[in-house]
Design a protein around this motif. Structure first.
Motif, short mmCIF file in Angstrom:
data_model
loop_
_atom_site.label_atom_id
_atom_site.label_comp_id
_atom_site.label_asym_id
_atom_site.label_seq_id
_atom_site.Cartn_x
_atom_site.Cartn_y
_atom_site.Cartn_z
N ALA A 14 1.04 -1.32 -0.09
CA ALA A 14 -0.05 -0.03 -0.18
C ALA A 14 1.00 1.21 -0.07
N TRP A 15 2.01 1.19 0.95
CA TRP A 15 2.81 2.38 0.84
C TRP A 15 3.36 2.50 -0.58
N PRO A 20 5.70 4.98 -5.10
CA PRO A 20 6.47 4.19 -5.87
C PRO A 20 7.90 4.36 -5.66
N GLN A 21 8.34 5.60 -5.26
CA GLN A 21 10.01 5.75 -5.01
C GLN A 21 10.44 5.37 -3.67
N THR A 23 12.25 4.06 -0.56
CA THR A 23 13.41 3.30 -0.60
C THR A 23 13.36 2.03 0.64
N ALA A 24 14.20 1.11 0.63
CA ALA A 24 14.19 0.36 1.80
C ALA A 24 14.42 0.85 3.01
N LEU A 25 15.13 1.70 3.15
CA LEU A 25 15.40 2.53 4.41
C LEU A 25 14.03 3.45 4.90
N ALA A 26 13.43 3.87 4.02
CA ALA A 26 12.32 4.60 4.34
C ALA A 26 11.02 3.72 5.01
N ILE A 27 11.06 2.24 4.21
CA ILE A 27 10.14 1.35 4.64
C ILE A 27 10.55 0.72 6.15
N VAL A 28 11.87 0.64 6.25
CA VAL A 28 12.33 0.25 7.46
C VAL A 28 11.92 1.30 8.52
N GLY A 29 12.24 2.53 8.52
CA GLY A 29 11.78 3.79 9.17
C GLY A 29 10.32 3.38 9.56
N ALA A 53 11.80 -7.84 -4.95
CA ALA A 53 10.95 -8.83 -5.54
C ALA A 53 9.51 -8.25 -6.07
N LEU A 54 8.93 -7.08 -5.21
CA LEU A 54 7.73 -6.66 -5.34
C LEU A 54 7.73 -5.68 -6.78
N ARG A 55 8.87 -5.07 -6.73
CA ARG A 55 9.14 -4.04 -7.94
C ARG A 55 9.28 -5.07 -9.44
N ARG A 56 9.89 -5.98 -9.07
CA ARG A 56 10.10 -7.05 -10.06
C ARG A 56 8.66 -7.71 -10.75
N ARG A 57 7.95 -7.94 -9.72
CA ARG A 57 6.61 -8.62 -9.91
C ARG A 57 5.81 -7.41 -10.62
#
Length: 120
Positions: A14-15, A20-21, A23-29, A53-57
């Protein structure tokens, strides 16, 4: 083996749908804000793998949908690249042999000479 992220995948998707931009650090935060006992910087690489994996899918789904509507057949920008619409520097017109001995630095031209001796 189940991942720590499994219960949170729907929230992460959902985030990403909203931004879509991200980053993994923002998601971890974001995960750390909601579940500080579960998530920290150590989960960064796990989130990176999930994000990849999510972006590839998502990309595979877009490709599977087929050609884009009119986006691929849109009219080109007006003016040719090297025509009246070009605003870049003038291309060099001297033959390459003449250009090879010249250099420009901070708007000044210099003649480049070699100090090595040439074998006959």
């Amino acid at each position: 083996m189940p991942s720590k992220l499994d219960p949170h995948i729907a929230a992460i998707e959902a985030w990403l749908a909203e931004q879509p931009q991200l980053t993994a650090l923002a998601i971890v935060g974001r995960l750390r804000e909601k579940h500080p006992e579960e998530f920290g910087k150590r989960q960064h690489s796990i989130v990176q793998r999930l994000l990849r994996a999510l972006r590839r899918r998502a990309a595979e789904r877009l490709v599977a949908q087929g050609p884009l509507d009119d986006a691929t057949t849109a009219a080109p920008w007006p003016g040719a690249v090297d025509g009246p619409g070009y605003v870049g520097p003038d291309p060099p017109t001297a033959p390459l042999v003449e250009q090879a001995g010249k250099a420009t630095w901070r708007g000044q031209s210099f003649k480049v000479v070699s100090t090595s001796t040439m074998a006959p």
